[in-house]
Design a protein around this motif. Structure first.
Motif, mmCIF file in Angstrom:
data_model
loop_
_atom_site.group_PDB
_atom_site.id
_atom_site.type_symbol
_atom_site.label_atom_id
_atom_site.label_comp_id
_atom_site.label_asym_id
_atom_site.label_seq_id
_atom_site.Cartn_x
_atom_site.Cartn_y
_atom_site.Cartn_z
ATOM 1 N N SER A 169 53.675 18.819 10.138
ATOM 2 C CA SER A 169 53.973 18.759 8.705
ATOM 3 C C SER A 169 54.734 17.498 8.304
ATOM 4 O O SER A 169 55.095 17.325 7.148
ATOM 5 N N SER A 170 54.999 16.589 9.271
ATOM 6 C CA SER A 170 55.719 15.361 8.944
ATOM 7 C C SER A 170 54.838 14.435 8.107
ATOM 8 O O SER A 170 53.608 14.468 8.188
ATOM 9 N N ARG A 171 55.480 13.614 7.302
ATOM 10 C CA ARG A 171 54.725 12.734 6.407
ATOM 11 C C ARG A 171 53.794 11.766 7.150
ATOM 12 O O ARG A 171 52.644 11.580 6.741
ATOM 13 N N PRO A 172 54.267 11.121 8.240
ATOM 14 C CA PRO A 172 53.341 10.231 8.965
ATOM 15 C C PRO A 172 52.112 10.958 9.485
ATOM 16 O O PRO A 172 50.995 10.444 9.421
ATOM 17 N N ASN A 173 52.325 12.182 9.983
ATOM 18 C CA ASN A 173 51.211 12.954 10.514
ATOM 19 C C ASN A 173 50.229 13.362 9.425
ATOM 20 O O ASN A 173 49.013 13.281 9.598
ATOM 21 N N ILE A 174 50.768 13.791 8.302
ATOM 22 C CA ILE A 174 49.900 14.204 7.192
ATOM 23 C C ILE A 174 49.126 13.017 6.643
ATOM 24 O O ILE A 174 47.921 13.101 6.388
ATOM 25 N N ALA A 175 49.821 11.875 6.468
ATOM 26 C CA ALA A 175 49.159 10.674 5.943
ATOM 27 C C ALA A 175 48.047 10.222 6.878
ATOM 28 O O ALA A 175 46.934 9.888 6.436
ATOM 29 N N ASN A 176 48.333 10.224 8.180
ATOM 30 C CA ASN A 176 47.311 9.815 9.147
ATOM 31 C C ASN A 176 46.161 10.816 9.184
ATOM 32 O O ASN A 176 44.992 10.417 9.291
ATOM 33 N N GLY A 177 46.491 12.105 9.081
ATOM 34 C CA GLY A 177 45.451 13.129 9.088
ATOM 35 C C GLY A 177 44.508 12.998 7.907
ATOM 36 O O GLY A 177 43.281 13.128 8.053
ATOM 37 N N MET A 178 45.072 12.729 6.744
ATOM 38 C CA MET A 178 44.239 12.535 5.556
ATOM 39 C C MET A 178 43.365 11.294 5.709
ATOM 40 O O MET A 178 42.169 11.313 5.392
ATOM 41 N N ALA A 179 43.967 10.210 6.182
ATOM 42 C CA ALA A 179 43.211 8.965 6.382
ATOM 43 C C ALA A 179 42.108 9.176 7.404
ATOM 44 O O ALA A 179 40.979 8.686 7.232
ATOM 45 N N MET A 180 42.411 9.912 8.465
ATOM 46 C CA MET A 180 41.424 10.161 9.512
ATOM 47 C C MET A 180 40.232 10.935 8.966
ATOM 48 O O MET A 180 39.071 10.568 9.227
ATOM 49 N N ALA A 181 40.500 11.980 8.194
ATOM 50 C CA ALA A 181 39.415 12.782 7.641
ATOM 51 C C ALA A 181 38.545 11.968 6.692
ATOM 52 O O ALA A 181 37.315 12.040 6.737
ATOM 53 N N VAL A 182 39.189 11.171 5.842
ATOM 54 C CA VAL A 182 38.445 10.376 4.861
ATOM 55 C C VAL A 182 37.604 9.302 5.551
ATOM 56 O O VAL A 182 36.412 9.153 5.274
ATOM 57 N N VAL A 183 38.241 8.544 6.451
ATOM 58 C CA VAL A 183 37.532 7.455 7.117
ATOM 59 C C VAL A 183 36.415 7.994 8.004
ATOM 60 O O VAL A 183 35.295 7.456 8.025
ATOM 61 N N PHE A 184 36.701 9.060 8.750
ATOM 62 C CA PHE A 184 35.678 9.655 9.615
ATOM 63 C C PHE A 184 34.475 10.084 8.787
ATOM 64 O O PHE A 184 33.323 9.845 9.161
ATOM 65 N N PHE A 185 34.747 10.720 7.655
ATOM 66 C CA PHE A 185 33.643 11.162 6.796
ATOM 67 C C PHE A 185 32.842 9.979 6.260
ATOM 68 O O PHE A 185 31.606 10.002 6.269
ATOM 69 N N LEU A 186 33.538 8.931 5.838
ATOM 70 C CA LEU A 186 32.855 7.787 5.232
ATOM 71 C C LEU A 186 31.970 7.035 6.220
ATOM 72 O O LEU A 186 30.840 6.665 5.894
ATOM 73 N N VAL A 187 32.482 6.803 7.439
ATOM 74 C CA VAL A 187 31.746 5.931 8.378
ATOM 75 C C VAL A 187 30.840 6.688 9.339
ATOM 76 O O VAL A 187 30.004 6.071 10.010
ATOM 77 N N ARG A 188 30.977 8.017 9.387
ATOM 78 C CA ARG A 188 30.128 8.768 10.322
ATOM 79 C C ARG A 188 29.235 9.811 9.639
ATOM 80 O O ARG A 188 28.174 10.143 10.157
ATOM 81 N N ILE A 189 29.657 10.333 8.509
ATOM 82 C CA ILE A 189 28.894 11.392 7.850
ATOM 83 C C ILE A 189 28.222 10.893 6.572
ATOM 84 O O ILE A 189 27.013 11.030 6.402
ATOM 85 N N ALA A 190 29.005 10.272 5.700
ATOM 86 C CA ALA A 190 28.467 9.847 4.404
ATOM 87 C C ALA A 190 27.380 8.791 4.540
ATOM 88 O O ALA A 190 26.512 8.676 3.660
ATOM 89 N N VAL A 191 27.414 8.018 5.626
ATOM 90 C CA VAL A 191 26.417 6.947 5.810
ATOM 91 C C VAL A 191 25.098 7.456 6.385
ATOM 92 O O VAL A 191 24.128 6.687 6.457
ATOM 93 N N MET A 192 25.051 8.707 6.781
ATOM 94 C CA MET A 192 23.818 9.237 7.384
ATOM 95 C C MET A 192 22.595 9.084 6.477
ATOM 96 O O MET A 192 21.531 8.654 6.939
ATOM 97 N N PRO A 193 22.685 9.455 5.187
ATOM 98 C CA PRO A 193 21.494 9.286 4.332
ATOM 99 C C PRO A 193 21.010 7.846 4.278
ATOM 100 O O PRO A 193 19.794 7.598 4.321
#
Length: 262
Positions: A169-193
């Protein structure tokens, strides 16, 4: 073997040796000075720490070069199957050296970092890259796959925070977790089409049929295998991110109700 292919071989071997050196020498030396918590880790954790440090460095170097090629290499954008693969071969050569290095470490330190999914991932990628390096085919698609490396630093940072004892629940962990989910989705999932629409656009063309059956299998099968794993990993990341956000929200609500902080 012509002069350029000899150069690619030298790049791959140099990459392999460099990543071994970074794992065994550079990462432990730097980590003890940058993060005092490294010395308190168990031996297995130190192995994974060094592996992830090297992984992050590889991802940044290769990912940035990949983006440059995607934006400015007109040859492969105009002809994604048989365009001039010079820059792509250099980038794939670096990645090939890294993948072989990482496979060696995975097998040698199996109890610490062994993972069957990573073995499948690496072997599928190496099988596909064989055709890129050996015959110069499919440079656009090989380069496009390397966009996925941009998600690696956040994934590794999540593990670093966890092993160092940062609360979820620490701020660094939450910030990194959000960034990880967004970036992972953008470069691995959203680019599939985009990736598969470009693949479809060259299907049944002369360029497509010039690719030998083995090359087509490497291209299509490895792409599907990698993307199945990407969807599985995205599902895990999304679930983890959701749990952390719920935990942080409960903590915030509890703090407001108590009228104090811990």
């Amino acid at each position: 073997m012509d002069l350029f292919n000899q150069l690619i071989l030298v790049i791959s071997v140099t990459s392999f040796l460099s990543f071994q050196w970074l794992f065994h020498r550079v990462s432990p030396w730097v980590s003890t000075r940058v993060s005092p918590g490294f010395l308190r880790l168990a031996d297995k954790q130190k192995v994974e720490w060094n592996s992830r440090t090297v992984s992050t460095l590889h991802a940044l170097v290769v990912g940035l070069f990949c983006l440059y090629i995607l934006l400015f290499d007109d040859a492969i954008n105009e002809d994604p199957v048989w365009g001039d693969p010079t820059l792509v071969k250099i980038n794939v050569g670096v990645t090939t050296g890294y993948l072989i290095s990482d496979l060696l470490l995975i097998f040698y330190y199996w109890k610490a970092i062994g993972d069957k999914f990573f073995v499948v991932h690496h072997l599928a990628a190496l099988y596909a890259y064989y055709y890129v390096l050996g015959q110069g085919m499919l440079p656009y698609f090989a380069n496009f796959r390397l966009l996925a490396e941009f998600s690696t630093p956040c994934v590794n940072q999540r593990w670093f925070f966890e092993v160092l004892g940062y609360p979820k629940s620490s701020r660094p962990n939450i910030a990194n977790g959000m960034a990880m989910a967004v970036v992972f989705f953008l470069v691995r999932i959203a680019v599939m089409p985009l990736y598969y629409s470009r693949m479809w656009s060259v299907y049944d063309t002369d360029a497509f049929y010039r690719v030998p059956p083995g090359g087509r299998a490497a291209w299509i099968i490895s792409s599907i295998c990698l993307d199945v794993m990407n969807v599985m990993w995205m599902h895990k990341i999304a679930r983890g991110c959701y749990k952390v956000m719920r935990s942080a929200r409960r903590h915030k609500v509890g703090t407001q109700e108590n009228g104090k902080t811990d």
